[in-house]
Design an enzyme around this catalytic site. Structure first.
Site, PDB file in Angstrom:
ATOM      1  N   ASP A 258       0.825  -1.201   0.000  1.00  0.00           N
ATOM      2  CA  ASP A 258       0.000   0.000   0.000  1.00  0.00           C
ATOM      3  C   ASP A 258       0.865   1.258   0.000  1.00  0.00           C
ATOM      4  O   ASP A 258       1.935   1.298   0.614  1.00  0.00           O
ATOM      5  CB  ASP A 258      -0.893  -0.020   1.248  1.00  0.00           C
ATOM      6  CG  ASP A 258      -1.897   1.110   1.285  1.00  0.00           C
ATOM      7  OD1 ASP A 258      -2.740   1.182   0.377  1.00  0.00           O
ATOM      8  OD2 ASP A 258      -1.839   1.927   2.225  1.00  0.00           O
ATOM      9  N   GLU A 286       0.999   0.082  -4.807  1.00  0.00           N
ATOM     10  CA  GLU A 286      -0.067   1.017  -5.170  1.00  0.00           C
ATOM     11  C   GLU A 286       0.504   2.427  -5.265  1.00  0.00           C
ATOM     12  O   GLU A 286       0.978   2.977  -4.279  1.00  0.00           O
ATOM     13  CB  GLU A 286      -1.190   0.987  -4.124  1.00  0.00           C
ATOM     14  CG  GLU A 286      -2.305   1.978  -4.409  1.00  0.00           C
ATOM     15  CD  GLU A 286      -2.685   2.834  -3.215  1.00  0.00           C
ATOM     16  OE1 GLU A 286      -3.689   3.562  -3.317  1.00  0.00           O
ATOM     17  OE2 GLU A 286      -1.974   2.790  -2.188  1.00  0.00           O
TER      18      GLU A 286
END
Length: 528
Positions: A258, A286
């Site tokens: 993330d 991401e």
């Protein structure tokens, strides 16, 4: 809501006269799913927000105000989904029936238990991104034994397991209020390391919240009110190297990282080196990009960090072309060309239509054919496709938390489910789909015909996004061997056939409104 699409004509006409070969070239990675943890080119990923999927064990549901049994009153609360629920769907064949070979699940680590009120709305850590201990499990999802059972169940069906992992931060915190939430506290297998307020060891950054104005601003300031970890601190560095090893030892096959844009690049590269030297697995990060946005730092990261990225350039353009109608096939072709030039390993980037941070692709009341075409493109294009849970059920929802609603249905008869189930296996059966280059062969505003090629393996895909007008396709030249290519999706949709001459020239044919056609070849084996 989807039954009316089951009898539509020529939605996906997948034309296959499989010719000249049954063995992938030597340079192709093994197709067997769980034996190849470093390359997902032959895989199709299914992303699950664990809490929103299936409640398989009601005994582990949170108590009190953190839980909404109806999963409708407040979608910021826990709904009960857990690893047992995912196992139930593994065991009943829902994923294998769809051709799914990898499950990407919510971050499995222990999250805060506090309920935090924002603007009068109670919020919980149901999503998994408010961690407190990266070496323990979230009990609302299950125990370590439950997690081991999930890995075992998935592997028994030749399905990989990818975990979300968010080392950027812990949980919400306030510099001047230690009682807010859980003060961003970080634990090491139950032992408190420290909290955000009174951080004498320098485990966190204390520079306020980012305004996203510069890359540095986003790295060294808090993402919203999340306690931002200082990865240059030796204790934090060691902690995360050891924490990910725990999950690697549990048998995971991949990691989705993330907020990679918000952590130091040097630390991430070093962390990846630690992973690869210990137990290499496919890892992707991401890095959000908006519509038509490009970023040289994004490209550099994808090429130099040691991990792939979620391909937001692909996602945003496909949404423009198919969902919103704000761009043409020329824009799609331009994106595919530019990303192939920018990303050294473009086939390793993870492609998708939507996820938990975006409006769902399917718009309430919209024609489902747009989604079905976009799925077909994603499954036959370069990159590793990821399907967001419920896409195959035409789930809708704009923004957090409506894009994270409870799984609506597990029907295996929707058109979208069947499109995925027919196209996903092609990534293993035809190396052109998994590893091939991409070349545009015919184009106008509505029609895009592209060829994937790997060695002598070829796939040609034609899509007409215009839902009301057909097109006569003339002058199409391909690398396909001569023959007649017929619809392998005949049991699901009515497609047409095409005829290819000895030079690869395709006889003029009509591409129906909203239609898609694909021709596939492999070497040495012919199927008529």
């Amino acid at each position: 809501m989807n039954k009316k699409w089951l009898n539509i004509p020529a939605l996906i006409a997948l034309l296959a006269a499989i010719a000249f070969g049954s063995v992938a070239p030597a340079e192709a990675a093994p197709a067997t799913s769980v034996s190849n943890k470093q390359n997902f080119s032959t895989d199709v990923i299914y992303q699950i927000v664990t809490d929103r999927f299936v409640d398989g064990n009601t005994a582990n549901n949170p108590a009190g105000s953190a839980y909404d049994a109806t999963c409708s009153t407040n979608l910021k609360l826990y709904c009960g989904g857990d690893w047992q629920g995912i196992m139930n769907k593994i065991n009943d064949g829902y994923f294998t029936g769809m051709g799914i070979t990898a499950l990407w699940i919510s971050q499995p680590v222990e999250n805060i238990y506090s309920v935090i009120n924002y603007s009068g709305v109670n919020n919980t850590a149901y999503h998994g991104y408010w961690a407190r201990d990266f070496k323990k499990t979230n009990p609302a999802f299950g125990s370590m034994t439950d997690f081991a059972n999930l890995i075992s169940a998935a592997h028994s069906r030749n399905i990989k397991v990818v975990i979300d992992f968010a080392p950027n931060h812990t949980s919400p915190a306030m510099e001047t209020n230690a009682s807010f939430g859980e003060n961003g506290k970080l634990y090491d297998n139950g032992t408190l390391l420290g909290g955000y307020t009174g951080d004498t060891n320098g485990y966190f950054h204390h520079n306020g919240g980012t305004d996203f104005s510069t890359l540095k601003n986003g790295i060294y300031k808090n993402l919203y009110d999340l306690a931002d970890l200082n990865h240059n601190n030796s204790t934090i560095d060691t902690y995360f190297k050891n924490a990910i090893r725990l999950w690697l030892d549990m048998g995971i096959d991949g990691i989705r990282v993330d907020a990679v844009k918000h952590m130091p690049f040097g630390w991430q590269k070093n962390w990846m080196s630690s992973i690869y030297s210990y137990k290499p697995v496919f890892t992707f990060g991401e890095w959000f990009l908006g519509t038509n946005e490009t970023d040289a730092n994004n490209t550099y990261f994808a090429n130099e960090s040691g991990m792939s990225l979620l391909d937001f350039r692909f996602s945003q353009k496909v949404r423009q072309v198919f969902r919103d109608g704000s761009d043409t096939m020329y824009g799609l072709d331009s994106m595919l060309s530019s990303t192939a030039a920018d990303y050294y390993s473009v086939n390793d980037q993870v492609t998708f239509l939507d996820n938990h941070d975006m409006d769902r692709f399917q718009v309430s009341g919209a024609n489902g054919r747009k989604l079905e075409q976009a799925l077909a493109l994603t499954l036959t294009s370069r990159g590793v496709p990821a399907i967001y849970y419920g896409t195959e059920q035409y789930m809708t929802g704009n923004g957090d938390p409506n894009n994270r609603a409870k799984m609506s249905s597990f029907s295996t008869s929707t058109t979208a489910y069947n499109v995925i189930s027919k196209l996903a296996p092609l990534r293993k059966s035809n190396p052109a789909i998994a590893y091939g280059t991409t070349q545009q062969r015919w184009i106008n505003n509505d029609v895009y015909i592209y060829e994937r090629k790997f060695g002598n393996n070829v796939a040609v895909v034609a899509i007409n996004k215009n839902l009301t007008s057909s097109y006569s396709i003339a002058g199409l030249n391909t690398s396909l061997p001569s023959g007649t290519y017929t619809d392998v999706l005949a049991n699901s949709l009515s497609g047409n056939s095409i005829t290819v001459g000895s030079s690869g020239a395709v006889n003029t044919f009509t591409l129906q409104a909203g239609g898609e056609a694909s021709g596939l070849t492999r070497r040495r084996q012919r199927l008529r």
